[in-house]
Design an enzyme around this catalytic site. Structure first.
Site, PDB file in Angstrom:
ATOM      1  N   HIS A  68      60.792 -22.357   4.684  1.00  0.00           N
ATOM      2  CA  HIS A  68      60.357 -23.492   3.868  1.00  0.00           C
ATOM      3  C   HIS A  68      59.049 -24.043   4.417  1.00  0.00           C
ATOM      4  CE1 HIS A  68      62.821 -25.292   7.073  1.00  0.00           C
ATOM      5  NE2 HIS A  68      62.099 -26.391   6.922  1.00  0.00           N
ATOM      6  N   HIS A  70      56.608 -27.511   4.570  1.00  0.00           N
ATOM      7  CA  HIS A  70      56.540 -28.965   4.442  1.00  0.00           C
ATOM      8  C   HIS A  70      55.147 -29.324   3.936  1.00  0.00           C
ATOM      9  CE1 HIS A  70      60.084 -29.885   7.089  1.00  0.00           C
ATOM     10  NE2 HIS A  70      59.788 -28.665   7.538  1.00  0.00           N
TER      11      HIS A  70
END
Length: 130
Positions: A68, A70
């Site tokens: 992932h 950010h």
């Protein structure tokens, strides 16, 4: 717990523990949406600077074992007009929970800005300017 107002995550739908596990097609899509989401968050929050952070493995501070990214808005810390924004540098310092009502409102503003960015991209592409 967000590092700042507007902090969001982008990840592939399929489980991919690290960036090296992402397929080339997924990687291209992630890159496309990193730009779109960065633009949308900047427009929705009015914050012109941000970090994109992506960690791979426990030694690199990856807590959730799923790839992932950010997107973290970074308000000017000396600008008193941004007092409502809590900002830390990669987890150090004060972190506040986002108020649920404020979060819902901001999420709606970011979604609207995503629509605007995608529409603008499509218009520019139609004019051969992308």
């Amino acid at each position: 717990m967000p590092l700042s107002v507007g902090h969001l995550l982008l990840c592939p739908r399929a489980h991919r523990p690290k960036l090296t596990d992402v397929t080339p097609a997924e990687s291209a899509e992630l890159g496309k949406y990193l730009r779109i989401l960065s633009t949308a968050v900047s427009k929705a929050t009015g914050i012109k600077d941000w970090n994109v952070v992506q960690n791979n493995g426990a030694a690199a501070a990856q807590v959730v074992p799923h790839c992932h990214f950010h997107v973290i808005p970074r308000p000017e810390l000396r600008d008193k007009r941004n007092e409502r924004f809590t900002s830390t540098m990669f987890g150090r310092g004060q972190r506040d929970e986002l108020d649920e009502e404020e979060g819902e409102k901001l999420a709606g503003e970011i979604r609207e800005m995503v629509r605007v960015v995608v529409r603008d991209d499509e218009e520019r592409e139609g004019r051969g300017k992308l």
